[in-house]
Design a protein around this motif. Structure first.
Motif, mmCIF file in Angstrom:
data_model
loop_
_atom_site.group_PDB
_atom_site.id
_atom_site.type_symbol
_atom_site.label_atom_id
_atom_site.label_comp_id
_atom_site.label_asym_id
_atom_site.label_seq_id
_atom_site.Cartn_x
_atom_site.Cartn_y
_atom_site.Cartn_z
ATOM 1 N N PHE A 118 0.653 -3.833 5.713
ATOM 2 C CA PHE A 118 -0.583 -3.083 5.516
ATOM 3 C C PHE A 118 -0.606 -2.435 4.139
ATOM 4 N N LEU A 119 0.525 -1.849 3.736
ATOM 5 C CA LEU A 119 0.575 -1.192 2.433
ATOM 6 C C LEU A 119 0.449 -2.206 1.303
ATOM 7 N N LEU A 120 1.134 -3.325 1.441
ATOM 8 C CA LEU A 120 0.995 -4.388 0.452
ATOM 9 C C LEU A 120 -0.450 -4.857 0.348
ATOM 10 N N SER A 121 -1.112 -5.029 1.488
ATOM 11 C CA SER A 121 -2.491 -5.494 1.497
ATOM 12 C C SER A 121 -3.405 -4.517 0.779
ATOM 13 N N GLY A 122 -3.234 -3.221 1.057
ATOM 14 C CA GLY A 122 -4.058 -2.231 0.388
ATOM 15 C C GLY A 122 -3.862 -2.247 -1.113
ATOM 16 N N PHE A 123 -2.613 -2.392 -1.539
ATOM 17 C CA PHE A 123 -2.325 -2.440 -2.977
ATOM 18 C C PHE A 123 -2.973 -3.662 -3.617
ATOM 19 N N VAL A 124 -2.809 -4.813 -2.999
ATOM 20 C CA VAL A 124 -3.335 -6.057 -3.559
ATOM 21 C C VAL A 124 -4.863 -6.064 -3.543
ATOM 22 N N ARG B 20 -1.403 3.493 12.489
ATOM 23 C CA ARG B 20 -0.480 2.665 11.702
ATOM 24 C C ARG B 20 -1.174 1.977 10.540
ATOM 25 N N THR B 21 -2.487 1.800 10.629
ATOM 26 C CA THR B 21 -3.214 1.064 9.603
ATOM 27 C C THR B 21 -3.716 1.956 8.477
ATOM 28 N N LEU B 22 -4.301 3.111 8.836
ATOM 29 C CA LEU B 22 -5.019 3.911 7.845
ATOM 30 C C LEU B 22 -4.135 4.384 6.709
ATOM 31 N N PHE B 23 -2.972 4.972 7.044
ATOM 32 C CA PHE B 23 -2.165 5.479 5.931
ATOM 33 C C PHE B 23 -1.649 4.367 5.028
ATOM 34 N N PRO B 24 -0.903 3.386 5.542
ATOM 35 C CA PRO B 24 -0.316 2.422 4.604
ATOM 36 C C PRO B 24 -1.358 1.630 3.815
ATOM 37 N N PHE B 25 -2.432 1.192 4.465
ATOM 38 C CA PHE B 25 -3.417 0.385 3.740
ATOM 39 C C PHE B 25 -4.048 1.180 2.604
ATOM 40 N N PHE B 26 -4.487 2.397 2.890
ATOM 41 C CA PHE B 26 -5.194 3.152 1.868
ATOM 42 C C PHE B 26 -4.250 3.879 0.922
ATOM 43 N N ALA B 27 -2.995 4.076 1.342
ATOM 44 C CA ALA B 27 -1.981 4.531 0.387
ATOM 45 C C ALA B 27 -1.708 3.425 -0.629
ATOM 46 N N LEU C 210 -3.916 1.197 -1.537
ATOM 47 C CA LEU C 210 -5.093 1.210 -2.413
ATOM 48 C C LEU C 210 -4.968 2.299 -3.473
ATOM 49 N N LEU C 211 -4.590 3.496 -3.044
ATOM 50 C CA LEU C 211 -4.422 4.596 -3.998
ATOM 51 C C LEU C 211 -3.335 4.282 -5.012
ATOM 52 N N LEU C 212 -2.236 3.707 -4.552
ATOM 53 C CA LEU C 212 -1.140 3.358 -5.450
ATOM 54 C C LEU C 212 -1.593 2.360 -6.508
ATOM 55 N N SER C 213 -2.440 1.414 -6.118
ATOM 56 C CA SER C 213 -2.934 0.422 -7.086
ATOM 57 C C SER C 213 -3.783 1.074 -8.164
ATOM 58 N N ARG C 214 -4.390 2.203 -7.839
ATOM 59 C CA ARG C 214 -5.261 2.888 -8.796
ATOM 60 C C ARG C 214 -4.497 3.802 -9.747
ATOM 61 N N VAL C 215 -3.500 4.494 -9.234
ATOM 62 C CA VAL C 215 -2.891 5.573 -10.024
ATOM 63 C C VAL C 215 -1.519 5.229 -10.585
ATOM 64 N N SER C 216 -0.883 4.183 -10.068
ATOM 65 C CA SER C 216 0.477 3.886 -10.545
ATOM 66 C C SER C 216 0.444 3.301 -11.941
ATOM 67 N N LYS C 217 1.432 3.653 -12.704
ATOM 68 C CA LYS C 217 1.609 3.104 -14.051
ATOM 69 C C LYS C 217 3.006 2.496 -14.099
ATOM 70 N N LEU D 112 7.377 3.338 -2.621
ATOM 71 C CA LEU D 112 8.380 3.198 -3.687
ATOM 72 C C LEU D 112 8.759 1.738 -3.887
ATOM 73 N N ILE D 113 8.932 1.004 -2.781
ATOM 74 C CA ILE D 113 9.282 -0.411 -2.875
ATOM 75 C C ILE D 113 8.178 -1.195 -3.584
ATOM 76 N N VAL D 114 6.948 -0.932 -3.216
ATOM 77 C CA VAL D 114 5.830 -1.635 -3.850
ATOM 78 C C VAL D 114 5.752 -1.278 -5.333
ATOM 79 N N TYR D 115 5.990 -0.021 -5.655
ATOM 80 C CA TYR D 115 5.992 0.389 -7.066
ATOM 81 C C TYR D 115 7.077 -0.342 -7.846
ATOM 82 N N ILE D 116 8.267 -0.429 -7.262
ATOM 83 C CA ILE D 116 9.358 -1.151 -7.921
ATOM 84 C C ILE D 116 8.983 -2.617 -8.103
ATOM 85 N N GLY D 117 8.445 -3.218 -7.041
ATOM 86 C CA GLY D 117 8.059 -4.626 -7.125
ATOM 87 C C GLY D 117 6.986 -4.875 -8.154
ATOM 88 N N ALA D 118 6.023 -3.958 -8.243
ATOM 89 C CA ALA D 118 4.936 -4.110 -9.216
ATOM 90 C C ALA D 118 5.413 -3.844 -10.636
#
Length: 370
Positions: A55-61, A217-224, A226-233, A280-286
């Motif tokens: 779910f978190l990966l999907s939101g980020f992508v 289980r869906t709301l936090f990881p998916f939209f977290a 999404l937020l990570l995709s917007r603000v992460s550098k 954190l894992i998604v940030y490292i991967g990205a």
């Protein structure tokens, strides 16, 4: 504007690879699950958290792929793209589940003896839509919303998250989205710590309790995501695929924490993983870069295989579970050869599904569904 004219962005190759790593662990989780005496002692105890990671990966992508395209992309165009990506394998998984249904006859599923063909077909056709079936139409006895392919429940909630994103949440500012994510995280934390099971499992039955679990289980990881995709550098992290893969494996393979006496401790662990470790894992991967051709091919292979593997493996797991149920008390060592055979079959089935069905059907849909 036609959404097919939008073009595509480069893939995060490492994130593709991580999806495959998690999908493989899910298969092993489902192979060890029927051998456990309870939910407290499964060898791959936290394998179900892979769904929350997906779910978190999907939101980020989704955020990366679509957030800056809504001046050219219509809501209908977005849904057509998601339909093309997700639905073909939903249909295949339900079809294969229906074909194998009567052949998984076992004492663990006494209802199979009583299910007429017409009812099986109706359940399959409803499954094609990914809409859940009511408990009155359960044909297996596990009270699942998708009794022909157990994993379909997570796709149901994936669609809900996509709908929420397209119809409104995408318009939120980063501050408003952050507030929404914090609220969703608080709800997830509360549920995980207070749940009488001591974990976040659930979401696969069409009743109030499981709908609450699925939404939580869906709301936090998916939209977290999404937020990570917007603000992460992202910054360059050496060997990012290796480190992020080890983290994924470490989280999912972690034994149960706290035991039956301190269930809240395991819930706290799972909430910590979903809220802190997975982003954190998604940030490292990205943040990683694939330098070697071998690593590039591995990530590409794992990424391509991940969704077909997830959507078709349980068709074979039904046969495996039926076999285990006929040999009560069988040990992991005794079941190892059959489990590895099932795993190998799942990999082959997923690859065949990808090459012979998913890729051709999606190519056809891209031409026809505009």
């Amino acid at each position: 504007m036609d959404n097919n004219k939008l073009g595509t962005k480069p893939h995060y190759q490492i994130l593709d690879g991580l999806r495959g790593v998690a999908a493989i662990i899910v298969v092993f989780f489902h192979l060890t699950e029927p051998l456990a005496s309870s939910h407290l002692d499964n060898v791959i105890n936290h394998g179900y958290l892979a769904v929350d990671f997906f779910f978190l990966l999907s939101g980020f992508v989704i955020g990366y792929a679509y957030d800056d395209r809504w001046d050219k992309l219509t809501i209908g165009g977005f849904f057509r793209r998601r339909f093309e990506r997700l639905q073909p394998l939903v249909v295949l998984g339900m079809t294969l589940g229906a074909i194998g249904f009567y052949f998984t006859d076992s004492t663990i599923w006494p209802l199979i003896h009583t299910v007429p063909l017409w009812k099986l077909i109706v359940v399959m056709l409803i499954g094609y839509t990914i809409l859940p079936i009511p408990l009155s139409m359960d044909i297996r006895g596990w009270q699942e919303m998708h009794p022909l392919n157990s994993v379909g429940w997570s796709l149901f909630f994936e669609y809900i998250a996509n709908i929420l994103y397209a119809l409104g949440i995408r318009k939120l500012s980063n501050k408003a989205l952050a507030f929404f994510v914090v609220l969703a995280g608080a709800l997830l934390l509360h549920f995980a710590v207070t749940n009488t099971n001591g974990d976040v499992t659930g979401g696969w039955t069409l009743n109030a309790e499981h709908m609450r679990v699925g939404i939580t289980r869906t709301l936090f990881p998916f939209f977290a995501g999404l937020l990570l995709s917007r603000v992460s550098k992202p910054v360059y992290i050496k060997n990012a695929f290796l480190w992020s893969s080890l983290l994924v494996a470490g989280v999912l393979l972690m034994p149960r924490i706290g035991g039956a006496q301190h269930l809240w401790m395991n819930g706290l662990y799972e909430a910590f993983c979903i809220i802190i470790v997975f982003p954190l894992i998604v940030y490292i991967g990205a943040s990683g870069v694939v330098h070697h051709q071998t690593e590039n091919k591995l990530c590409q292979y794992l990424g391509n295989l991940s969704y077909p593997l997830y959507m078709t493996h349980y068709v074979l797991v039904y046969f495996y579970v039926a076999w285990v149920s006929n040999y009560k008390g069988i040990t992991l060592y005794q079941a190892c050869s059959y489990a590895l055979l099932t795993f190998s079959g799942a990999i082959l089935l997923a690859y065949a599904s990808l090459k012979l069905y998913d890729e051709p059907v999606r190519a056809w849909l891209r031409k026809k569904v505009k």
